[in-house]
Design an enzyme around this catalytic site. Sequence first.
Site, PDB file in Angstrom:
ATOM      1  N   ALA A   9       0.905  -1.015  -0.093  1.00  0.00           N
ATOM      2  CA  ALA A   9      -0.040  -0.132  -0.289  1.00  0.00           C
ATOM      3  C   ALA A   9       0.914   1.179  -0.302  1.00  0.00           C
ATOM      4  O   ALA A   9       1.959   1.367   0.394  1.00  0.00           O
ATOM      5  CB  ALA A   9      -1.227   0.002   1.166  1.00  0.00           C
TER       6      ALA A   9
ATOM      7  N   GLY B 157       0.530  -4.783   0.971  1.00  0.00           N
ATOM      8  CA  GLY B 157      -0.262  -4.622   0.082  1.00  0.00           C
ATOM      9  C   GLY B 157      -0.204  -5.330  -1.364  1.00  0.00           C
ATOM     10  O   GLY B 157      -0.895  -6.042  -1.747  1.00  0.00           O
TER      11      GLY B 157
HETATM   12  N1  CAA Z   1       4.699   3.677  -0.330  1.00  0.00           N
HETATM   13  C1  CAA Z   1       5.400   4.519  -1.417  1.00  0.00           C
HETATM   14  N2  CAA Z   1       5.738   4.393  -1.645  1.00  0.00           N
HETATM   15  C2  CAA Z   1       6.505   3.102  -1.539  1.00  0.00           C
HETATM   16  C3  CAA Z   1       6.622   2.521  -0.947  1.00  0.00           C
HETATM   17  C4  CAA Z   1       5.222   2.395  -0.573  1.00  0.00           C
HETATM   18  N3  CAA Z   1       5.173   1.362   0.256  1.00  0.00           N
HETATM   19  N4  CAA Z   1       7.742   1.368  -0.794  1.00  0.00           N
HETATM   20  C5  CAA Z   1       8.820   1.976  -1.660  1.00  0.00           C
HETATM   21  N5  CAA Z   1       8.431   3.419  -2.151  1.00  0.00           N
HETATM   22  C6  CAA Z   1       9.127   4.326  -2.736  1.00  0.00           C
HETATM   23  C7  CAA Z   1      10.136   4.721  -2.276  1.00  0.00           C
HETATM   24  O1  CAA Z   1       9.258   5.604  -0.861  1.00  0.00           O
HETATM   25  C8  CAA Z   1      11.115   5.202  -3.039  1.00  0.00           C
HETATM   26  O2  CAA Z   1      10.614   7.131  -3.778  1.00  0.00           O
HETATM   27  P1  CAA Z   1      11.585   8.224  -3.171  1.00  0.00           P
HETATM   28  O3  CAA Z   1      12.775   7.993  -4.530  1.00  0.00           O
HETATM   29  O4  CAA Z   1      11.139   8.909  -3.943  1.00  0.00           O
HETATM   30  O5  CAA Z   1      12.162   8.248  -2.224  1.00  0.00           O
HETATM   31  C9  CAA Z   1      10.926   4.644  -4.077  1.00  0.00           C
HETATM   32  O6  CAA Z   1       9.814   3.745  -3.526  1.00  0.00           O
HETATM   33  C10 CAA Z   1      12.335   3.490  -3.689  1.00  0.00           C
HETATM   34  O7  CAA Z   1      11.651   2.832  -2.920  1.00  0.00           O
HETATM   35  P2  CAA Z   1      13.283   2.145  -2.421  1.00  0.00           P
HETATM   36  O8  CAA Z   1      14.501   3.398  -1.888  1.00  0.00           O
HETATM   37  O9  CAA Z   1      13.124   2.596  -0.605  1.00  0.00           O
HETATM   38  O10 CAA Z   1      13.806   1.033  -2.734  1.00  0.00           O
HETATM   39  P3  CAA Z   1      15.260   0.418  -1.605  1.00  0.00           P
HETATM   40  O11 CAA Z   1      15.231  -0.519  -2.740  1.00  0.00           O
HETATM   41  O12 CAA Z   1      15.908   0.874  -1.343  1.00  0.00           O
HETATM   42  O13 CAA Z   1      13.943  -0.998  -0.876  1.00  0.00           O
HETATM   43  C11 CAA Z   1      11.397  -1.752  -0.039  1.00  0.00           C
HETATM   44  C12 CAA Z   1      13.085  -1.466  -1.074  1.00  0.00           C
HETATM   45  C13 CAA Z   1      12.884  -2.548   0.747  1.00  0.00           C
HETATM   46  C14 CAA Z   1      10.679  -2.540  -1.152  1.00  0.00           C
HETATM   47  C15 CAA Z   1      12.088  -1.030   0.336  1.00  0.00           C
HETATM   48  O14 CAA Z   1      11.333   0.644  -0.862  1.00  0.00           O
HETATM   49  C16 CAA Z   1      10.363  -0.855   0.968  1.00  0.00           C
HETATM   50  O15 CAA Z   1      10.879  -1.259   2.816  1.00  0.00           O
HETATM   51  N6  CAA Z   1       9.709  -0.629   1.049  1.00  0.00           N
HETATM   52  C17 CAA Z   1       8.088  -0.509   1.897  1.00  0.00           C
HETATM   53  C18 CAA Z   1       7.801  -1.753   2.385  1.00  0.00           C
HETATM   54  C19 CAA Z   1       6.431  -1.819   3.242  1.00  0.00           C
HETATM   55  O16 CAA Z   1       6.566  -1.955   4.441  1.00  0.00           O
HETATM   56  N7  CAA Z   1       5.110  -2.034   2.786  1.00  0.00           N
HETATM   57  C20 CAA Z   1       3.524  -2.004   3.730  1.00  0.00           C
HETATM   58  C21 CAA Z   1       2.908  -1.731   3.164  1.00  0.00           C
HETATM   59  S1  CAA Z   1       1.633  -0.934   4.321  1.00  0.00           S
HETATM   60  C22 CAA Z   1       1.062  -2.501   3.736  1.00  0.00           C
HETATM   61  O17 CAA Z   1       0.742  -2.423   2.636  1.00  0.00           O
HETATM   62  C23 CAA Z   1      -0.070  -2.409   4.922  1.00  0.00           C
HETATM   63  C24 CAA Z   1      -1.709  -3.201   4.310  1.00  0.00           C
HETATM   64  O18 CAA Z   1      -1.901  -4.150   4.280  1.00  0.00           O
HETATM   65  C25 CAA Z   1      -2.649  -2.402   3.291  1.00  0.00           C
END
Ligand code: CAA
Length: 255
Positions: free
Chosen positions: A63, A106
Amino acid sequence: MNVVDVTTEGRVGVLTLNRPGALNALNMQMLDEITVALDRFEADPRIGAVLVRGSARAFSAGADIKESQPRRFPQVFVENWQAGWSRVADCRLPMVAAVNGYALGGGCELAMSCDLVIAGQTAKFGQPEVTLGVIPGMGGTQRLTRAVGKAKAADLLMTARMMDADEAERAGLVSRIVPDAQVDDTAMAAAQTIAGFGRTTMQLLKETLNAAFETPLAEGLRVEKLAFHSCFATPEQAEGMAAFAAKRAANFHHE
Ligand code: CAA
């Protein structure tokens, strides 16, 4: 600009998530576009299966955290926020997920809402919501537990660790693993095979398959949604999502 590319290939409707800059994070616009496309595919007798895919780097990282961060409990509860994603699991056509890269939060839940999951060798699955001070809200606590069993689900949900494709296949989350470069073709071939069978047969098959998997799921999902919405009343959600936006580690313990 669209965030989902909607195409067809033979009898297969194809949804390609297209927010590469956000690792295909699932925002409300994406849900709207997917919903419209699924309505269209279901209404079209020439379509017999749906393929969902992302990019090489991410099926979807979950998400959209930036969209989630400002939300608070009364709003998410009253709106029944994120409930619209059940449209994917409710799709009456067979759905195949082609997973390369991250399928987190998500994104993992979206893959689990499909019928078949074809994963690349380096795909990574996980439910890291606790790192953000919330719990899964798109079916993760229920579908993951039913797919992999309580012990492994608890490990993934509570430690937020990712599992690789091999572990995901052993655990029953993934249908098949193939080399990364072959994921799209393999998933498309499976979708074309499915779409080649009778549409009515396949819809009846999907209903019964889901009945085996989902019977008391509805209650679990209702409980999950209430708990998920409640997270938005906590300081942990505010801290977890603010920390993500600021690219710093979250501190959940301010006592
Ligand atoms: N939402 C919004 N933006 C996101 C995102 C997310 N879930 N995941 C990644 N991005 C964005 C980052 O903010 C970044 O944007 P900017 O360049 O503008 O800063 C871009 O995507 C690239 O991400 P990273 O620089 O973080 O890439 P990385 O290779 O260093 O790391 C990753 C990759 C480990 C997947 C890391 O991005 C991460 O941990 N993302 C979040 C994962 C997460 O927590 N997901 C759960 C979301 S909550 C949910 O899903 C609730 C539900 O059940 C409804």
